[in-house]
Design an enzyme around this catalytic site. Structure first.
Site, short mmCIF file in Angstrom:
data_model
loop_
_atom_site.label_atom_id
_atom_site.label_comp_id
_atom_site.label_asym_id
_atom_site.label_seq_id
_atom_site.Cartn_x
_atom_site.Cartn_y
_atom_site.Cartn_z
N HIS A 76 -9.69 55.06 92.30
CA HIS A 76 -9.58 54.88 90.85
C HIS A 76 -10.94 55.16 90.22
O HIS A 76 -11.91 54.48 90.50
CB HIS A 76 -9.11 53.47 90.50
CG HIS A 76 -7.62 53.32 90.62
ND1 HIS A 76 -6.82 52.92 89.59
CD2 HIS A 76 -6.79 53.57 91.66
CE1 HIS A 76 -5.57 52.93 89.97
NE2 HIS A 76 -5.52 53.31 91.24
N TYR A 205 -6.64 46.74 81.30
CA TYR A 205 -7.00 45.36 80.99
C TYR A 205 -6.84 45.22 79.49
O TYR A 205 -7.58 45.86 78.74
CB TYR A 205 -8.45 45.06 81.37
CG TYR A 205 -8.71 44.99 82.86
CD1 TYR A 205 -8.86 46.14 83.63
CD2 TYR A 205 -8.85 43.75 83.50
CE1 TYR A 205 -9.13 46.06 84.99
CE2 TYR A 205 -9.11 43.67 84.86
CZ TYR A 205 -9.25 44.82 85.61
OH TYR A 205 -9.51 44.75 86.95
N PRO A 294 -9.82 36.05 88.98
CA PRO A 294 -9.52 37.40 89.47
C PRO A 294 -9.81 38.53 88.50
O PRO A 294 -9.72 39.70 88.88
CB PRO A 294 -8.01 37.32 89.75
CG PRO A 294 -7.50 36.26 88.85
CD PRO A 294 -8.61 35.26 88.69
N LYS A 298 -13.44 40.63 92.09
CA LYS A 298 -14.64 40.51 92.92
C LYS A 298 -14.43 39.72 94.23
O LYS A 298 -15.26 39.81 95.14
CB LYS A 298 -15.76 39.82 92.13
CG LYS A 298 -16.47 40.75 91.17
CD LYS A 298 -17.52 41.59 91.88
CE LYS A 298 -17.92 42.82 91.13
NZ LYS A 298 -17.07 44.01 91.36
N TYR A 386 -18.40 46.35 87.97
CA TYR A 386 -17.03 46.50 88.48
C TYR A 386 -17.02 47.28 89.79
O TYR A 386 -16.32 46.93 90.73
CB TYR A 386 -16.17 47.21 87.43
CG TYR A 386 -14.67 47.06 87.67
CD1 TYR A 386 -13.93 46.10 87.00
CD2 TYR A 386 -14.00 47.89 88.57
CE1 TYR A 386 -12.57 45.96 87.23
CE2 TYR A 386 -12.65 47.76 88.80
CZ TYR A 386 -11.93 46.80 88.12
OH TYR A 386 -10.58 46.66 88.35
C1 PHB Z 1 -4.45 43.35 91.48
O1 PHB Z 1 -3.98 44.49 91.56
O2 PHB Z 1 -3.90 42.39 92.01
C2 PHB Z 1 -5.67 43.12 90.67
C3 PHB Z 1 -6.39 44.21 90.21
C4 PHB Z 1 -7.51 44.02 89.44
C5 PHB Z 1 -7.92 42.73 89.14
C6 PHB Z 1 -7.22 41.63 89.60
C7 PHB Z 1 -6.08 41.83 90.38
O3 PHB Z 1 -9.00 42.55 88.34
#
Ligand code: PHB
Length: 395
Positions: A76, A205, A294, A298, A386
């Site tokens: 990604h 996001y 989450p 991280k 990130y």
């Molecule tokens: C996930 O795909 O579970 C996931 C991806 C990014 C995040 C948190 C969880 O920041």
């Protein structure tokens, strides 16, 4: 009946941290035992997050811990932040020269377990650590109980607690399992897995008046999505239609590709760092030492960074009789841990809408999102964190 076992490093917890550590130690000729109270099936099938930093992928691949990452993970090159009706793309390679990879944690675990068992690793499932004794001696040991109720006394040169947020080893290090710096949040995530194609090429996001949503992915046919909810929400209280309405209302501008929902869960989150990461010959790594919400993806990456550091310290201790790197481990590890704590807290606070947010708070938050997205420096700041900071190398 007590069975006594002797090893160089006793590792409690067969999560990414414990398994990767045993893998690296084995390559250095250091013997270890890994125990976990869960069954192999549970470990391999519990759904967790899925974003690997560049550095994590490099470690997994270069050490042979998981070569499947190369063929199965999806690279990604960015994420999208949504707020106030607009989408803002963060181009990671352009901003940092790095990317991230989408590869679910349980797939990493399958790879690690397969590799450890193939190498003849003493890896025992359904074995519950009861206590860690003798931290201040040269012979710490783990008292554990196996599935038949038999007691195991595992004596080692070093005990490593990789046993997650409810760590038993933490009691031996900090005096209590709750001893640490922490912060609770007044919201949680309602997570789903569904059968559908991806709705976007990168993760979204989204900050909206209705709260946060994350549109993540698992594969071409399975998607993972979350929306902000009350920590006490009942995952079964909503119909599939209501779940899609909640998700859709939080990502205006995108029509989500819907499909049958086959799993739902509530993820409560908090930030936590244990007051101590080491006492004598007992050391904590991964979630046993720290947990993050989450939002910044991280958790597992931080565990891998701990392992990289600790493995070098263990080599120095056991192969060269040099204890200095182990002495420095808590301090060096905590630099990255607190950066990741900050990043995870920052992403969480910037993107979620607190239940008691005032109109001032809300407008300030949108101002912050604009500051980050409209500035090249702001985008680079987020992208650097990130995609992950370089691993510390210490001797
Ligand atoms: C996930 O795909 O579970 C996931 C991806 C990014 C995040 C948190 C969880 O920041």
């Amino acid at each position: 009946m007590t069975t006594t076992i002797r090893t160089q490093v006793a590792i409690i917890g067969a999560g990414p941290a414990g398994l990767l550590l045993s893998h690296l130690l084995d390559a250095a000729g250091i013997d270890s035992i890994v125990i976990d109270q869960r069954s192999r099936d549970e470990i391999e099938h519990t759904i967790r997050a899925g974003i690997l930093e560049q550095g994590t992928v490099d470690v997994l691949v270069s050490t042979g811990a998981s070569t499947r990452v190369l063929s199965e993970a999806h690279q990604h090159d960015g994420i999208e932040l949504r707020f106030d009706g607009g989408g803002h793309r963060f181009d990671f390679p352009a901003l940092t020269g790095r990317s991230v990879w989408l590869y679910p944690q349980h797939e990493v675990l399958k790879d690690l377990i397969g590799a450890r068992l193939a190498a003849g690793q003493d890896l025992r499932f359904n074995v519950t650590a009861q206590s860690v004794e003798g931290a201040e001696t040269d012979r710490p040991h783990v008292i554990a109980t196996d599935a038949d109720g038999q007691t195991l006394d595992i004596e080692a040169d070093l005990v490593v607690g990789a046993d997650g947020s409810r760590s038993v080893a933490r009691v031996a290090v900090c005096g209590s399992s709750r001893d640490g710096y922490f912060r609770e949040y007044p919201f949680a995530w309602f997570g789903i897995l569904c059968e559908a194609p991806p709705s976007n090429d990168v993760l979204i996001y989204s900050n909206s008046d209705n709260g946060f949503a994350l549109i993540s992915q698992r594969s071409d046919t399975v998607q993972r999505m979350y929306f902000q909810c009350d920590p006490d929400a009942d995952p079964d209280a909503l119909t599939e239609e209501q779940i899609w309405e909640e998700l859709q209302s939080r990502v205006p501008g995108t029509t989500l590709k819907e499909g049958p929902i086959f799993q739902r869960d509530i993820l409560r989150f908090r930030s936590f760092v244990a007051h101590e990461m080491r006492r004598g010959r007992v050391v904590l790594i991964g979630d046993a030492a720290h947990t993050v919400p989450p939002t910044g993806a991280k958790g597992m990456n931080l565990a891998v960074a701990d392992v990289v550091l600790l493995e070098k310290a263990i080599r120095a201790l056991l192969l060269e009789d040099d204890e200095r790197p182990l002495d420095r481990y808590p301090e060096v590890a905590s630099r990255r841990i607190w950066k990741a704590q900050h990043f995870s807290w920052w992403m969480t606070s910037m993107l979620h809408v607190a239940p008691d947010a005032s109109e001032f708070d809300r407008r300030r938050q949108l101002g912050e999102l604009r500051m980050v997205t409209e500035s090249e420096a702001g985008r680079a700041y987020l992208a650097e964190a990130y995609t992950g900071w370089p691993f510390e190398t210490q001797r």
